[in-house]
Structure formats: C-alpha cells, structure tokens
Scaffold this active site. Sequence first.
Site, PDB file in Angstrom:
ATOM      1  N   GLY A  71     -50.624  -1.993 -33.668  1.00 52.12           N
ATOM      2  CA  GLY A  71     -49.827  -3.115 -33.194  1.00 52.12           C
ATOM      3  C   GLY A  71     -49.508  -3.014 -31.708  1.00 52.12           C
ATOM      4  O   GLY A  71     -49.570  -4.009 -30.982  1.00 52.12           O
ATOM      5  N   GLN A 178     -44.975  -7.627 -38.573  1.00 53.52           N
ATOM      6  CA  GLN A 178     -44.108  -7.568 -39.759  1.00 53.52           C
ATOM      7  C   GLN A 178     -44.276  -8.800 -40.656  1.00 53.52           C
ATOM      8  O   GLN A 178     -43.542  -8.938 -41.634  1.00 53.52           O
ATOM      9  CB  GLN A 178     -42.640  -7.426 -39.343  1.00 53.52           C
ATOM     10  CG  GLN A 178     -42.320  -6.129 -38.640  1.00 53.52           C
ATOM     11  CD  GLN A 178     -42.413  -4.890 -39.550  1.00 53.52           C
ATOM     12  OE1 GLN A 178     -42.514  -4.989 -40.764  1.00 53.52           O
ATOM     13  NE2 GLN A 178     -42.374  -3.716 -38.936  1.00 53.52           N
ATOM     14  N   GLY A 199     -52.236  -2.058 -39.013  1.00 54.74           N
ATOM     15  CA  GLY A 199     -52.690  -1.661 -40.352  1.00 54.74           C
ATOM     16  C   GLY A 199     -51.656  -0.916 -41.162  1.00 54.74           C
ATOM     17  O   GLY A 199     -51.512  -1.144 -42.367  1.00 54.74           O
ATOM     18  N   HIS A 200     -50.889  -0.029 -40.502  1.00 49.63           N
ATOM     19  CA  HIS A 200     -50.014   0.843 -41.301  1.00 49.63           C
ATOM     20  C   HIS A 200     -48.778   0.143 -41.832  1.00 49.63           C
ATOM     21  O   HIS A 200     -47.992   0.744 -42.560  1.00 49.63           O
ATOM     22  CB  HIS A 200     -49.664   2.126 -40.536  1.00 49.63           C
ATOM     23  CG  HIS A 200     -48.680   1.989 -39.424  1.00 49.63           C
ATOM     24  ND1 HIS A 200     -47.372   2.381 -39.553  1.00 49.63           N
ATOM     25  CD2 HIS A 200     -48.805   1.535 -38.162  1.00 49.63           C
ATOM     26  CE1 HIS A 200     -46.743   2.172 -38.407  1.00 49.63           C
ATOM     27  NE2 HIS A 200     -47.591   1.662 -37.552  1.00 49.63           N
ATOM     28  N   CYS A 324     -32.725   4.882 -32.453  1.00 55.08           N
ATOM     29  CA  CYS A 324     -34.064   4.423 -32.119  1.00 55.08           C
ATOM     30  C   CYS A 324     -34.983   5.619 -32.097  1.00 55.08           C
ATOM     31  O   CYS A 324     -34.571   6.742 -32.343  1.00 55.08           O
ATOM     32  CB  CYS A 324     -34.084   3.663 -30.805  1.00 55.08           C
ATOM     33  SG  CYS A 324     -33.772   4.705 -29.410  1.00 55.08           S
TER      34      CYS A 324
HETATM   35  N1  PLP Z   1     -44.489  -4.827 -33.478  1.00 49.99           N
HETATM   36  C1  PLP Z   1     -43.613  -4.767 -34.485  1.00 49.99           C
HETATM   37  C2  PLP Z   1     -42.812  -5.987 -34.851  1.00 49.99           C
HETATM   38  C3  PLP Z   1     -43.438  -3.575 -35.188  1.00 49.99           C
HETATM   39  O1  PLP Z   1     -42.555  -3.516 -36.183  1.00 49.99           O
HETATM   40  C4  PLP Z   1     -44.212  -2.449 -34.801  1.00 49.99           C
HETATM   41  C5  PLP Z   1     -43.996  -1.144 -35.452  1.00 49.99           C
HETATM   42  O2  PLP Z   1     -42.901  -0.833 -35.914  1.00 49.99           O
HETATM   43  C6  PLP Z   1     -45.124  -2.573 -33.751  1.00 49.99           C
HETATM   44  C7  PLP Z   1     -45.232  -3.779 -33.107  1.00 49.99           C
HETATM   45  C8  PLP Z   1     -45.976  -1.427 -33.299  1.00 49.99           C
HETATM   46  O3  PLP Z   1     -47.061  -1.246 -34.197  1.00 49.99           O
HETATM   47  P1  PLP Z   1     -47.851   0.135 -34.211  1.00 49.99           P
HETATM   48  O4  PLP Z   1     -46.946   1.157 -34.811  1.00 49.99           O
HETATM   49  O5  PLP Z   1     -49.066  -0.131 -35.068  1.00 49.99           O
HETATM   50  O6  PLP Z   1     -48.240   0.446 -32.815  1.00 49.99           O
END
Ligand code: PLP
Length: 394
Positions: A71, A178, A199-200, A324
Amino acid sequence: MKTVYLDNNATTAVDPEVLQEMMPYLTELYGNASSIHNFGGQLGKKIDHARQQAAQLLNCHPTEIIFTCGGTESDNTAIFGTLARYPDKKHIVTTRVEHPAVRATCRQLQQQGYKLTELPVDAQGRIDLDQLQDEITDNTALVSIMYANNETGNIFPLKRIADIVKDKGAILHTDAVQAVGKIPIDLAQLPVDLLSVSGHKLHAPKGIGLLYIRRGTRIAPFMVGGHQEFSKRAGTENVPAIVALGQACQLAQKHMTDENTRVKQLRDQLEAGLIKTCPNSRINGDPHARVPNTTNISFEYIEGEAILLQLDRLGIAASSGSACTSGSLEPSHVLRAMGVPFTAVHGSIRFSLSRFNTQEEIAYVLEKVPPVIKLLRSMSPFSPENSPNEILTS
Ligand code: PLP
C-alpha cells in the site's frame, strides 16, 4: 492460549488457499518471469492470471493494474508519479485523516514547496464536499482521499468525490487499502484515476500490493529500472506474492457477502455489547458509512495502552488509536481531527474483524473486556468516580 485476533486492519492471516496457491512459486517454480527460457518465461502467464483476478474484483481492465510491494508504495507511486507529470501544478488536496503513507508523503512535498490543503473532518470523520469543490483550483495537480479510514472504518463517498474532482479537471487518487475486499468496488462506475491496494490487508502476504491506473492517466514511474509492469514499475516480479494477491482477490470476491453479513453482525454484536456493558464508552466514526469489520470505541478516562496490555494477557489482540508505530503516546491524528475529547481519545481501541473470526470469539471478548474496563477505571485518576471535577475539566 489461543489468540482472538481482532486487529485485521493492521494485518490479516494469509488464507490457507492463498498459501497453497503461492507455494509452488516459492519452491520448484522459482524462475524469473522475464527470462527467455520457458522455465522462467512460463511464469508470465501466472502473473497475467493474477492480474485478471485482481481486475475482476475491481471491475477494471487487467492492463490498468501494476503490482507493487504494498500500500505504501502504491500511494507513493500515485502521488510522486502524478506530480512528476504535471510539473506546472503545485497544489495537492487531501484530508486530515489519511494514513501516513499519504499524509507524510504530502507533507514532505509541502516542505519542498507544494501547497497542501488537508480538508478537515466533522465529529463523525466526514469531509465537506462543498469545501472540497471550493479548494480545487487550476493549480491543483492531485486530490488524494482515502476510500475507507483505517482507524474508524469510515467510508468516504468516493463516487460524489470523483464527480467533483473530475469536473474540476484534477487527478484523483484513492487509498483503498482498507476498503478493497471489504466492500464492493466497481471501477467501471467510479471515475477515480488511481487506486491503491495492499495484499496483507486481504489475506495475502505482506510485501505485495497493486496500483490501479486508469487507462490514459499520465503517471511517471516511481521505481525506475527494467521494463516490468508495462514499464511503470521496475524490478523483478515477486511471482509468489503476485500469485497470492490474485488468489486473495478471487477469494475476497467469493467471501464478500459473508463479510457484509456475518462479519458485520459479529462487529455489531461486539460493539453493541461493549457500549451496553461499559459505561462512558462511545463509538468513533460514522455509524451510517463504515466498512463492516471495524469498530473504534473510546473507553473514556483510561489509557488505550493499559487496556491493550490487559487484553493481551487474555489473548485478545486489538489496537489503540493513541500508540503509533513509533511507540509514542501521541494521540491519534484521526480522532483528534474529529475533535474527540481528550478524555476519550486516549482510551480508544480499534477492534477489526475478519472472516476467520467466530461467534465464540466475540462472546469471549464480550465476557472479558467489561471487567478490564471496570478495573482500570477504578485506578484512573481521571475517572469521574475517582477525581474532583476540576481535573476533568482542566
Ligand atoms: N493505507 C492505509 C489506509 C493503511 O491502513 C495502510 C496500512 O496500515 C497502508 C496504506 C500501508 O499499506 P502497507 O502496509 O501495505 O504499506
């Protein structure tokens, strides 16, 4: 002790069917998809298949999807890649409640000279669409607004947002990390230009994601090197993870109804039960527009970390809005933007479910949480029973 895992917005378990599907590509089928020989070259077909599976979930064309490492990379690619193509435009519009993958990226750009507008939200976490319309100017290169909030589960009205942004002629990115897999998304009906997936968060492993790039959208590559992913994302393809994400997308589609009925019922039951049995608790978010798996509850006058530690001892994994990733006790920027009062923001807990949660698990949580809250309240100097009024109001 078995863990009752209610932290699925942080990460999800890899679905056994996903693991099974990806396994051969970690063992005997380890070739490089760009190789001339068949041993590697045959993997290209598997990548194409995964792209089709993902495209089917989003209702877009497979060539509109590039695989990334998650993400964060998808968000960064969307933002940096767009700005690089519109060098004359120096304005970004986003919201105060974005994930750091968007928020920190935009703030970094602000330090480099971009004008940044972070739209405020109301007490339920909603933006004002008239304000959005007013803020977009000819200088606006990009609007980045999340599809669903990771802390509250709030769903943003993306169709209406997209209509406004497209009418004003700016590029629209949405961080849908999400939302994908939890609610139906139909990109044939939703005119966003760029959409990020991780993906996760949908039962694939960590380290894989995708970026949807609507055909015709101008975007510069963020990762530069080889010609993989239509020359938009260089780097040897992570075939096992790509196969896994494709399979996870297919399964997400299959389980969508379950997510929106059984999982939602479990969430609603958990939420209603806790609100009923724990006095001075409140739900954070928009009760009318939330993803079905998430609830964010403030247990007023106590610390979220203290609650989490007690829950951890009981085998319940959830997360707090105030701690956090850096481990600081800074209260959540999302809840602060919503104006959640001091006494509530610190005691906020996010419970996020998945299709692997059961009725028995929710019953267990409903039995164990109220005594924890009662105990911590009895020790809290901020609790109305234990403190003079002036402490509360100061
Ligand atoms: N965007 C949102 C809304 C998320 O909740 C997250 C992860 O918590 C991310 C981006 C980041 O994704 P990734 O962990 O795959 O980099």
